[in-house]
Design an enzyme around this catalytic site. Structure first.
Site, short mmCIF file in Angstrom:
data_model
loop_
_atom_site.label_atom_id
_atom_site.label_comp_id
_atom_site.label_asym_id
_atom_site.label_seq_id
_atom_site.Cartn_x
_atom_site.Cartn_y
_atom_site.Cartn_z
N ASN A 160 -13.82 4.20 -3.47
CA ASN A 160 -13.11 4.28 -2.19
C ASN A 160 -12.59 5.67 -1.94
O ASN A 160 -12.31 6.43 -2.87
CB ASN A 160 -11.99 3.23 -2.12
N GLY A 188 -6.40 -5.65 -8.14
CA GLY A 188 -6.75 -4.79 -7.02
C GLY A 188 -8.02 -5.22 -6.32
O GLY A 188 -8.03 -6.15 -5.50
N GLY A 214 -6.73 -2.36 -13.51
CA GLY A 214 -8.08 -1.79 -13.58
C GLY A 214 -9.09 -2.86 -13.92
O GLY A 214 -9.23 -3.24 -15.07
N LYS A 246 0.86 -1.18 0.00
CA LYS A 246 0.00 0.00 0.00
C LYS A 246 0.90 1.23 0.00
O LYS A 246 2.10 1.14 0.33
CB LYS A 246 -0.95 -0.01 1.18
N ILE A 301 -10.05 6.10 0.89
CA ILE A 301 -9.27 5.67 2.06
C ILE A 301 -8.39 6.82 2.56
O ILE A 301 -8.29 7.06 3.75
CB ILE A 301 -8.36 4.45 1.70
N THR A 330 -7.46 4.91 -9.77
CA THR A 330 -8.92 4.92 -9.86
C THR A 330 -9.46 6.14 -10.62
O THR A 330 -8.83 7.19 -10.67
CB THR A 330 -9.53 4.91 -8.45
N CYS A 339 -3.21 9.65 -6.55
CA CYS A 339 -4.27 9.33 -5.57
C CYS A 339 -5.33 10.43 -5.58
O CYS A 339 -5.02 11.59 -5.32
CB CYS A 339 -3.69 9.19 -4.17
N LEU A 386 -5.01 7.21 1.96
CA LEU A 386 -3.61 6.83 2.19
C LEU A 386 -3.24 6.64 3.66
O LEU A 386 -2.19 7.10 4.12
CB LEU A 386 -2.65 7.86 1.56
#
Ligand SMILES: Cc1cc2nc3c(=O)[nH]c(=O)nc-3n(C[C@H](O)[C@H](O)[C@H](O)COP(=O)(O)O)c2cc1C
Length: 314
Positions: free
Chosen positions: A76, A270, A248, A52, A78, A198, A136, A80
């Site tokens: 998502n 993923g 992807g 990650k 998240i 993403t 990101c 990081l």
């Protein structure tokens, strides 16, 4: 035992100076740091392990809810969450070396200098390569450096000066011209490109009349994005000379073959890990079988073998 076994297929690939026994890796952020239960994940079967994203300082990540299922996909946010590069390098990375596959460390940062400092720290410890997460979509400081060729180039340039290890730049699909960003990274010394992170997306809770995710938008992944990701990979692979790693929406070996035919030298799994942690290992086994059925002895001969119709305009 049959005389014609799928095990004979040579799945090895090279990503510049990095040689992998097979082309299947975990995708950053979907496999923990990589040291989840090795029995469950069958991590040993993977060609490489991508951690990650780790940043210079620890990050708590975004407030919940951080995930939202969508048709054939996952949104998502998240943000990081991670322990920071020092703790990672000291306490987690040494454990990952025992798992078997080469370890590629995903690095993030709020500034180009953050990336360079992480690269410097990683240069003093054992790891196979660096994946630069310059894409990101889920952090307020705007880590999507790869939305601009100049910004992306600046990050790669800084890291290139601090490390001799292979560098892979992970690109955002949320741009008009992904090839321009990829080219800028390669010109600054990136050894390969990872496509894609993403896609920006959002979901609305109609009852509460509110966005589902607290930051309103998140990153869309999973089978919903596969044709979009594939197209970006194809564009990069046909225009640029460096290895492209496709990611992807890949769930099956057949999905992986789509990317390999389109020119990806390797692939990452993923979102599919969340449903089945050993998905990557199954894709490796499936690739052997499918390539064997096609009479392919060496994956290297198969990569980019897409037969274009005569009308395709180059
Ligand atoms: C829950 C989640 C967390 C992720 N975290 C990271 C991350 O830390 N760093 C990164 O580069 N990509 C991250 N990604 C993006 C994936 O690595 C991958 O690029 C993307 O999900 C598309 O692949 P997939 O459809 O196979 O999931 C994350 C994706 C998900 C779903």
């Amino acid at each position: 035992m049959s005389g014609h076994t799928a095990r004979e297929v040579d799945l090895s690939v090279d990503l510049g100076s990095l040689e992998l026994s097979n082309p299947v890796m975990s995708a950053s952020g979907t496999f923990g740091y990589g040291d989840e239960d090795p029995e469950l994940t069958q991590v040993r079967a993977l060609g490489a392990l991508v951690t990650k994203t780790v940043t210079l300082n620890p990050r708590a990540g975004n407030p919940p809810p951080r995930l939202c299922e969508t048709p054939a996909g996952l949104l998502n946010s998240i943000g990081l969450q991670n322990v920071g590069i020092q703790t990672f390098a000291r306490e987690i990375l040494p454990r990952l070396q025992d798992l078997g596959p080469p370890v590629i460390v995903s690095v993030g940062g709020s500034t180009a200098d953050d990336y360079a400092r992480c690269a410097e720290i990683l240069d003093r410890v054992e790891c196979a390569a660096l994946e630069l997460n310059i894409s990101c979509p889920n952090v307020a400081s705007g880590l999507e450096f790869s939305r601009s060729p100049a910004e992306a180039a600046k990050v790669v340039r800084g890291v290139r000066r601090r490390t001799k290890r292979p560098i892979f730049a992970k690109l955002s699909p949320n741009v008009t011209d992904i090839v321009a960003v990829g080219r800028a990274c390669v010109e600054e010394g990136a050894d390969g490109l990872v496509a894609v992170n993403t896609f920006l997306g959002m979901a609305v809770d109609v009852e509460r009349e509110q966005p589902v995710l607290p930051r309103v938008v998140g990153g869309l992944s999973g089978p919903a994005i596969r044709p979009l990701a594939l197209c970006r990979v194809w564009e990069l692979a046909r225009c640029l000379p460096c290895p492209v790693i496709g990611v992807g929406g890949i769930v099956t070996a057949r999905d992986a073959l789509e990317f390999l035919l389109a020119g990806a030298r390797a692939v990452q799994i993923g979102t599919a890990n969340f449903r089945e942690p050993a998905r990557g290992a199954k894709v490796v086994a499936g690739l052997r079988t499918l390539l064997d059925e096609k009479g392919v002895n060496r994956l290297r001969d198969f990569v980019g073998r897409l037969r274009l119709p005569p009308t395709e305009v180059s």
